[in-house]
Design an enzyme around this catalytic site. Structure first.
Site, PDB file in Angstrom:
ATOM      1  N   GLY A  62       0.824  -1.217   0.000  1.00 37.52           N
ATOM      2  CA  GLY A  62       0.000   0.000   0.000  1.00 37.52           C
ATOM      3  C   GLY A  62       0.851   1.256   0.000  1.00 37.52           C
ATOM      4  O   GLY A  62       0.456   2.286   0.548  1.00 37.52           O
TER       5      GLY A  62
ATOM      6  N   GLY B 108       1.767   3.200  -2.471  1.00 36.02           N
ATOM      7  CA  GLY B 108       1.555   4.182  -3.522  1.00 36.02           C
ATOM      8  C   GLY B 108       1.056   5.501  -2.967  1.00 36.02           C
ATOM      9  O   GLY B 108       1.007   6.508  -3.685  1.00 36.02           O
TER      10      GLY B 108
ATOM     11  N   ASP C   4      -2.476  -6.802  -5.335  1.00 35.12           N
ATOM     12  CA  ASP C   4      -3.609  -6.797  -4.405  1.00 35.12           C
ATOM     13  C   ASP C   4      -3.243  -7.780  -3.301  1.00 35.12           C
ATOM     14  O   ASP C   4      -3.101  -8.977  -3.556  1.00 35.12           O
ATOM     15  CB  ASP C   4      -4.879  -7.253  -5.139  1.00 35.12           C
ATOM     16  CG  ASP C   4      -6.088  -7.355  -4.214  1.00 35.12           C
ATOM     17  OD1 ASP C   4      -5.941  -7.201  -2.984  1.00 35.12           O
ATOM     18  OD2 ASP C   4      -7.195  -7.613  -4.733  1.00 35.12           O
ATOM     19  N   VAL C   5      -3.090  -7.273  -2.076  1.00 34.30           N
ATOM     20  CA  VAL C   5      -2.626  -8.161  -0.993  1.00 34.30           C
ATOM     21  C   VAL C   5      -3.668  -9.209  -0.607  1.00 34.30           C
ATOM     22  O   VAL C   5      -3.369 -10.115   0.169  1.00 34.30           O
ATOM     23  CB  VAL C   5      -2.162  -7.372   0.259  1.00 34.30           C
ATOM     24  CG1 VAL C   5      -0.971  -6.484  -0.069  1.00 34.30           C
ATOM     25  CG2 VAL C   5      -3.300  -6.580   0.875  1.00 34.30           C
TER      26      VAL C   5
ATOM     27  N   SER D 206      -4.405  -0.107  13.867  1.00 32.54           N
ATOM     28  CA  SER D 206      -5.134   1.162  13.978  1.00 32.54           C
ATOM     29  C   SER D 206      -5.494   1.361  15.443  1.00 32.54           C
ATOM     30  O   SER D 206      -5.750   0.384  16.163  1.00 32.54           O
ATOM     31  CB  SER D 206      -6.425   1.098  13.156  1.00 32.54           C
ATOM     32  OG  SER D 206      -7.295   2.144  13.527  1.00 32.54           O
TER      33      SER D 206
ATOM     34  N   TYR E  25     -13.800  -2.983  10.388  1.00 31.75           N
ATOM     35  CA  TYR E  25     -12.426  -2.461  10.284  1.00 31.75           C
ATOM     36  C   TYR E  25     -11.655  -2.685  11.590  1.00 31.75           C
ATOM     37  O   TYR E  25     -10.533  -3.201  11.590  1.00 31.75           O
ATOM     38  CB  TYR E  25     -12.493  -0.974   9.933  1.00 31.75           C
ATOM     39  CG  TYR E  25     -11.166  -0.263   9.932  1.00 31.75           C
ATOM     40  CD1 TYR E  25     -10.245  -0.476   8.902  1.00 31.75           C
ATOM     41  CD2 TYR E  25     -10.819   0.627  10.948  1.00 31.75           C
ATOM     42  CE1 TYR E  25      -9.022   0.186   8.898  1.00 31.75           C
ATOM     43  CE2 TYR E  25      -9.608   1.293  10.940  1.00 31.75           C
ATOM     44  CZ  TYR E  25      -8.708   1.067   9.915  1.00 31.75           C
ATOM     45  OH  TYR E  25      -7.497   1.712   9.910  1.00 31.75           O
ATOM     46  N   ALA E  26     -12.280  -2.300  12.704  1.00 38.45           N
ATOM     47  CA  ALA E  26     -11.587  -2.438  14.002  1.00 38.45           C
ATOM     48  C   ALA E  26     -11.292  -3.907  14.303  1.00 38.45           C
ATOM     49  O   ALA E  26     -10.223  -4.240  14.829  1.00 38.45           O
ATOM     50  CB  ALA E  26     -12.433  -1.810  15.108  1.00 38.45           C
TER      51      ALA E  26
ATOM     52  N   LYS F 152      -8.282  -4.971  12.293  1.00 42.23           N
ATOM     53  CA  LYS F 152      -7.036  -4.385  12.802  1.00 42.23           C
ATOM     54  C   LYS F 152      -6.660  -4.958  14.171  1.00 42.23           C
ATOM     55  O   LYS F 152      -5.480  -5.011  14.523  1.00 42.23           O
ATOM     56  CB  LYS F 152      -7.163  -2.860  12.864  1.00 42.23           C
ATOM     57  CG  LYS F 152      -7.240  -2.201  11.479  1.00 42.23           C
ATOM     58  CD  LYS F 152      -5.939  -2.394  10.698  1.00 42.23           C
ATOM     59  CE  LYS F 152      -5.865  -1.515   9.468  1.00 42.23           C
ATOM     60  NZ  LYS F 152      -4.560  -1.643   8.773  1.00 42.23           N
TER      61      LYS F 152
HETATM   62  N1  LIG Z   1      -4.578   7.707   8.212  1.00 39.19           N
HETATM   63  C1  LIG Z   1      -4.920   7.340   9.419  1.00 39.19           C
HETATM   64  O1  LIG Z   1      -5.296   8.164  10.254  1.00 39.19           O
HETATM   65  C2  LIG Z   1      -4.863   5.887   9.818  1.00 39.19           C
HETATM   66  C3  LIG Z   1      -5.294   5.565  11.116  1.00 39.19           C
HETATM   67  C4  LIG Z   1      -5.252   4.243  11.510  1.00 39.19           C
HETATM   68  C5  LIG Z   1      -4.777   3.263  10.655  1.00 39.19           C
HETATM   69  N2  LIG Z   1      -4.372   3.600   9.410  1.00 39.19           N
HETATM   70  C6  LIG Z   1      -3.900   2.515   8.541  1.00 39.19           C
HETATM   71  O2  LIG Z   1      -2.713   2.903   7.882  1.00 39.19           O
HETATM   72  C7  LIG Z   1      -2.640   2.254   6.617  1.00 39.19           C
HETATM   73  C8  LIG Z   1      -2.372   3.276   5.530  1.00 39.19           C
HETATM   74  O3  LIG Z   1      -3.453   4.182   5.511  1.00 39.19           O
HETATM   75  P1  LIG Z   1      -3.416   5.601   4.771  1.00 39.19           P
HETATM   76  O4  LIG Z   1      -4.167   6.513   5.644  1.00 39.19           O
HETATM   77  O5  LIG Z   1      -2.036   5.930   4.335  1.00 39.19           O
HETATM   78  O6  LIG Z   1      -4.354   5.225   3.528  1.00 39.19           O
HETATM   79  P2  LIG Z   1      -4.265   5.577   1.983  1.00 39.19           P
HETATM   80  O7  LIG Z   1      -5.597   5.201   1.429  1.00 39.19           O
HETATM   81  O8  LIG Z   1      -3.731   6.934   1.753  1.00 39.19           O
HETATM   82  O9  LIG Z   1      -3.196   4.508   1.491  1.00 39.19           O
HETATM   83  C9  LIG Z   1      -3.497   3.147   1.462  1.00 39.19           C
HETATM   84  C10 LIG Z   1      -2.859   2.539   0.237  1.00 39.19           C
HETATM   85  O10 LIG Z   1      -3.175   1.135   0.231  1.00 39.19           O
HETATM   86  C11 LIG Z   1      -3.530   0.763  -1.078  1.00 39.19           C
HETATM   87  N3  LIG Z   1      -4.373  -0.431  -1.028  1.00 39.19           N
HETATM   88  C12 LIG Z   1      -5.694  -0.514  -0.703  1.00 39.19           C
HETATM   89  N4  LIG Z   1      -6.116  -1.776  -0.819  1.00 39.19           N
HETATM   90  C13 LIG Z   1      -5.044  -2.518  -1.229  1.00 39.19           C
HETATM   91  C14 LIG Z   1      -4.861  -3.877  -1.531  1.00 39.19           C
HETATM   92  N5  LIG Z   1      -5.873  -4.757  -1.475  1.00 39.19           N
HETATM   93  N6  LIG Z   1      -3.624  -4.300  -1.896  1.00 39.19           N
HETATM   94  C15 LIG Z   1      -2.608  -3.428  -2.002  1.00 39.19           C
HETATM   95  N7  LIG Z   1      -2.730  -2.107  -1.752  1.00 39.19           N
HETATM   96  C16 LIG Z   1      -3.941  -1.668  -1.361  1.00 39.19           C
HETATM   97  C17 LIG Z   1      -4.245   1.968  -1.652  1.00 39.19           C
HETATM   98  O11 LIG Z   1      -4.287   1.951  -3.072  1.00 39.19           O
HETATM   99  C18 LIG Z   1      -3.421   3.109  -1.075  1.00 39.19           C
HETATM  100  O12 LIG Z   1      -2.362   3.479  -1.925  1.00 39.19           O
HETATM  101  C19 LIG Z   1      -3.956   1.487   6.443  1.00 39.19           C
HETATM  102  O13 LIG Z   1      -3.753   0.131   6.789  1.00 39.19           O
HETATM  103  C20 LIG Z   1      -4.877   2.166   7.425  1.00 39.19           C
HETATM  104  O14 LIG Z   1      -5.896   1.324   7.878  1.00 39.19           O
HETATM  105  C21 LIG Z   1      -4.412   4.888   8.968  1.00 39.19           C
END
Ligand SMILES: NC(=O)c1ccc[n+]([C@@H]2O[C@H](COP(=O)([O-])OP(=O)(O)OC[C@H]3O[C@@H](n4cnc5c(N)ncnc54)[C@H](O)[C@@H]3O)[C@@H](O)[C@H]2O)c1
Length: 257
Positions: A17, A19, A67-68, A146, A159-160, A163
């Site tokens: 993820g 990107g 895709d993971v 998370s 989601y919770a 995680k």
């Molecule tokens: N931003 C926050 O406040 C926050 C809080 C708690 C947890 N998180 C966790 O942090 C991680 C990153 O989140 P973010 O905020 O940077 O999100 P984001 O959406 O900006 O980035 C997530 C990336 O994962 C990629 N992705 C989605 N599904 C995928 C799949 N099946 N296979 C491969 N890639 C996939 C997306 O294309 C995207 O580029 C996530 O796991 C999210 O749950 C984020």
């Protein structure tokens, strides 16, 4: 930091993820420390763009569409990484989806997809990559959970739960893989300014918006992707080898457990 190099030998890292958001910042930081980075993302264009950004900054990277939730694609992409960058001994499982829905409206399909990406995706990437770490006698896995796994969250039961599963999975792997020189830690972010967070705010899931949460955050700011990246990079360094099975909260004090 200690002034020591991050690693005593060349390392290859896979960041899922990466990107966008937290994953992109983590890939950039790992590359800046000297690791070759495989950018995996379901969005192949963003994976390639992120790899180009890392390369332009002086690092080494490849971007692959993965895709993971698809184990056969994970295995295929891992073989590509091995041939292009060498065996991966650092893995950051960051790919995730974070939908909001009322509990009674979450369909079986919604639940299954969140579990497939967030929990099974983490499981499969760990299981696919671990043999190279075992062969090297060294490995670092950081799994992004998370803060909602620690506190729960309205409209995020699926989601919770996914995680929270990441925490149980990681602690089990820490015990099983520790004797092989592999550490497994968990970083549960809270309120990090990424495209996903802004999207949730725009959809009205974050009350009066991102900035409105600053007053309830002890350090009085929204988190940045680099805050999570720093923790991930530290946990991946040689010198973090005595830290495993830990939940390292990076949340500005929003959650203290
Ligand atoms: N931003 C926050 O406040 C926050 C809080 C708690 C947890 N998180 C966790 O942090 C991680 C990153 O989140 P973010 O905020 O940077 O999100 P984001 O959406 O900006 O980035 C997530 C990336 O994962 C990629 N992705 C989605 N599904 C995928 C799949 N099946 N296979 C491969 N890639 C996939 C997306 O294309 C995207 O580029 C996530 O796991 C999210 O749950 C984020």
């Amino acid at each position: 930091m200690s002034g020591l190099p991050a690693w005593s030998e060349p390392r290859t890292a896979i960041v899922t993820g990466s990107g966008s958001g937290i994953g992109l910042a983590t890939g950039m930081r790992l590359a800046a420390e000297g690791a070759a980075v495989a950018v995996w993302d379901i969005d192949g264009d963003s994976a390639k763009a992120a790899a180009a950004q890392i390369t332009e900054a002086g690092g080494t990277a490849v971007g692959l569409a993965v895709d993971v939730a698809d184990r056969s694609r994970i295995d295929e992409a891992l073989a590509e990484v091995r041939s292009l960058l060498g065996p991966a001994t650092i893995l950051v499982n960051n790919a995730g989806i974070s939908p909001f829905k009322r509990f009674l409206d979450i369909s079986a399909e919604d639940f299954a997809r969140v579990m497939a990406v967030n929990l099974a995706g983490t499981f499969h990437c760990c299981q696919a990559v671990a043999p190279d770490m075992i062969a090297a006698g060294w490995g670092r896995i950081v799994n992004i959970s998370s803060s909602s796994a620690q506190t729960g969250n309205t409209r995020q039961a699926h989601y919770a739960a996914s995680k929270a599963g990441v925490i149980g999975l990681s602690r089990s792997l820490a015990q099983e893989l520790g004797p092989k020189g592999i550490t497994v830690n968990i970083v549960p972010p809270s309120f990090i300014d990424t495209p996903a967070l802004r999207g949730s705010a725009e959809a009205g899931f974050l009350g009066s918006g991102v900035e409105s949460h600053v007053q309830s955050t002890p350090v009085r700011r929204v988190g940045r992707p680099e805050d999570i990246a720093s923790a991930c990079v530290y946990l991946a360094r040689d010198e973090a080898g005595f830290i495993t099975g830990q939940v390292v909260g990076v949340n500005g004090g929003r959650v203290i457990v």
